[in-house]
Design a protein around this motif. Structure first.
Motif, short mmCIF file in Angstrom:
data_model
loop_
_atom_site.label_atom_id
_atom_site.label_comp_id
_atom_site.label_asym_id
_atom_site.label_seq_id
_atom_site.Cartn_x
_atom_site.Cartn_y
_atom_site.Cartn_z
N ALA A 99 -1.14 -8.84 5.08
CA ALA A 99 0.06 -8.94 4.23
C ALA A 99 0.80 -10.25 4.49
CB ALA A 99 0.99 -7.75 4.50
N TRP A 100 0.94 -10.61 5.75
CA TRP A 100 1.65 -11.84 6.12
C TRP A 100 0.91 -13.07 5.59
CZ3 TRP A 100 0.19 -15.50 10.05
CH2 TRP A 100 1.19 -16.43 10.37
N ARG A 101 -0.40 -13.09 5.78
CA ARG A 101 -1.21 -14.25 5.36
C ARG A 101 -1.16 -14.44 3.85
NH1 ARG A 101 -4.33 -18.29 5.37
NH2 ARG A 101 -6.57 -18.36 5.68
N MET A 102 -1.14 -13.35 3.11
CA MET A 102 -1.12 -13.43 1.65
C MET A 102 0.30 -13.49 1.08
SD MET A 102 -4.28 -13.61 1.15
CE MET A 102 -4.24 -13.66 -0.61
N GLY A 103 1.29 -13.35 1.94
CA GLY A 103 2.67 -13.35 1.46
C GLY A 103 2.98 -12.12 0.63
N ALA A 104 2.28 -11.04 0.90
CA ALA A 104 2.45 -9.80 0.12
C ALA A 104 3.43 -8.87 0.79
CB ALA A 104 1.09 -9.10 -0.02
N ASP A 105 4.04 -8.03 -0.01
CA ASP A 105 4.85 -6.95 0.53
C ASP A 105 3.91 -6.06 1.34
OD1 ASP A 105 6.21 -4.52 0.98
OD2 ASP A 105 7.28 -4.66 -0.92
N PRO A 106 4.23 -5.76 2.60
CA PRO A 106 3.30 -4.96 3.39
C PRO A 106 2.99 -3.60 2.79
CG PRO A 106 5.39 -5.24 4.55
CD PRO A 106 5.42 -6.13 3.35
N LEU A 107 3.92 -3.04 2.06
CA LEU A 107 3.65 -1.74 1.43
C LEU A 107 2.62 -1.83 0.32
CD1 LEU A 107 7.15 -0.02 1.45
CD2 LEU A 107 5.18 0.39 2.95
N ALA A 108 2.39 -3.03 -0.20
CA ALA A 108 1.33 -3.21 -1.21
C ALA A 108 -0.04 -2.95 -0.58
CB ALA A 108 1.39 -4.60 -1.81
N TYR A 110 -0.68 -0.48 1.44
CA TYR A 110 -0.49 0.86 2.00
C TYR A 110 -1.79 1.54 2.43
CZ TYR A 110 -1.87 3.03 -2.39
OH TYR A 110 -2.58 3.44 -3.49
N PRO A 111 -2.92 1.32 1.76
CA PRO A 111 -4.14 1.98 2.28
C PRO A 111 -4.47 1.54 3.71
CG PRO A 111 -4.50 1.25 0.02
CD PRO A 111 -3.21 0.64 0.49
N GLY A 112 -4.18 0.30 4.05
CA GLY A 112 -4.43 -0.19 5.40
C GLY A 112 -3.53 0.45 6.42
N TRP A 113 -2.27 0.68 6.06
CA TRP A 113 -1.34 1.35 6.98
C TRP A 113 -1.77 2.79 7.20
CZ3 TRP A 113 2.19 -1.65 9.41
CH2 TRP A 113 2.49 -2.89 8.84
N ILE A 114 -2.20 3.44 6.12
CA ILE A 114 -2.65 4.83 6.24
C ILE A 114 -3.95 4.90 7.05
CG2 ILE A 114 -3.51 6.83 4.94
CD1 ILE A 114 -1.54 5.94 2.67
N ALA A 115 -4.88 4.01 6.75
CA ALA A 115 -6.15 4.00 7.49
C ALA A 115 -5.91 3.74 8.97
CB ALA A 115 -7.10 2.95 6.91
N GLY A 116 -5.05 2.77 9.28
CA GLY A 116 -4.74 2.46 10.68
C GLY A 116 -4.15 3.66 11.39
#
Length: 170
Positions: A99-108, A110-116
């Protein structure tokens, strides 16, 4: 001899402000709190802030766990969940970095947060190979290490899932 304020601070840190006293499944509650804190840290300063916090939580958690369990026969009481924070944050570093590298909202992402979250809980509960080895140490370092290793496993798997997703979708 530890002072009352030192004991109180250790209890507060070890139980992550009391989250470890939530029932049922205090480890899952601790992990859920860790996800919320990771998102907050990411919003405050991106991946670098979460990475620094992740590095700091290990020695602080080790100290708090050692202090909290010092007079106990149980080296890993269920209310101690600072180890879940350390491991969960490691598991989420991959998604935070993306998210940081792409400048994206981290909630965008969300599958990665759920998977983690889910992968960390899976490895923390099942304790495969090195996770189980660390857990069997029977001391405060082992309490922290098993979750750190589970977090590394979860981070690797989350990264693999993200790569597969992007290869298939993009």
């Amino acid at each position: 001899m530890q002072t009352m304020s030192q004991n109180s601070a250790a209890k507060w840190v070890a139980t992550v402000g009391g989250a470890g006293f939530l029932r049922p499944a205090p480890g899952t509650w601790g992990s859920a709190v860790a996800v919320g804190l990771a998102l907050l840290l990411h919003y405050l300063g991106g991946f670098p802030v979460l990475a620094i916090a992740t590095l700091l939580v290990f020695p602080i958690g080790w100290w708090a766990t050692a202090q909290y369990t010092q007079q106990s026969d149980d080296h890993d009481p269920s209310e101690v969940v600072i180890d879940e924070v350390a491991g969960q944050w490691i598991a989420l570093l991959v998604t935070s970095y993306g998210a940081w590298r792409m400048g994206a909202d981290p909630l965008a992402l969300y599958p990665g947060w759920i998977a983690g979250f889910l992968l960390f809980r899976l490895f923390d509960i099942t304790k495969p190979n090195l996770v189980g080895w660390a857990d069997r140490r029977g001391d405060a370092l082992g309490v922290m290490l098993d979750d750190v290793i589970a977090g590394v496993y979860a981070a690797i798997c989350t990264g693999i899932l993200a790569a597969l997703f992007h290869l298939v979708i993009l």
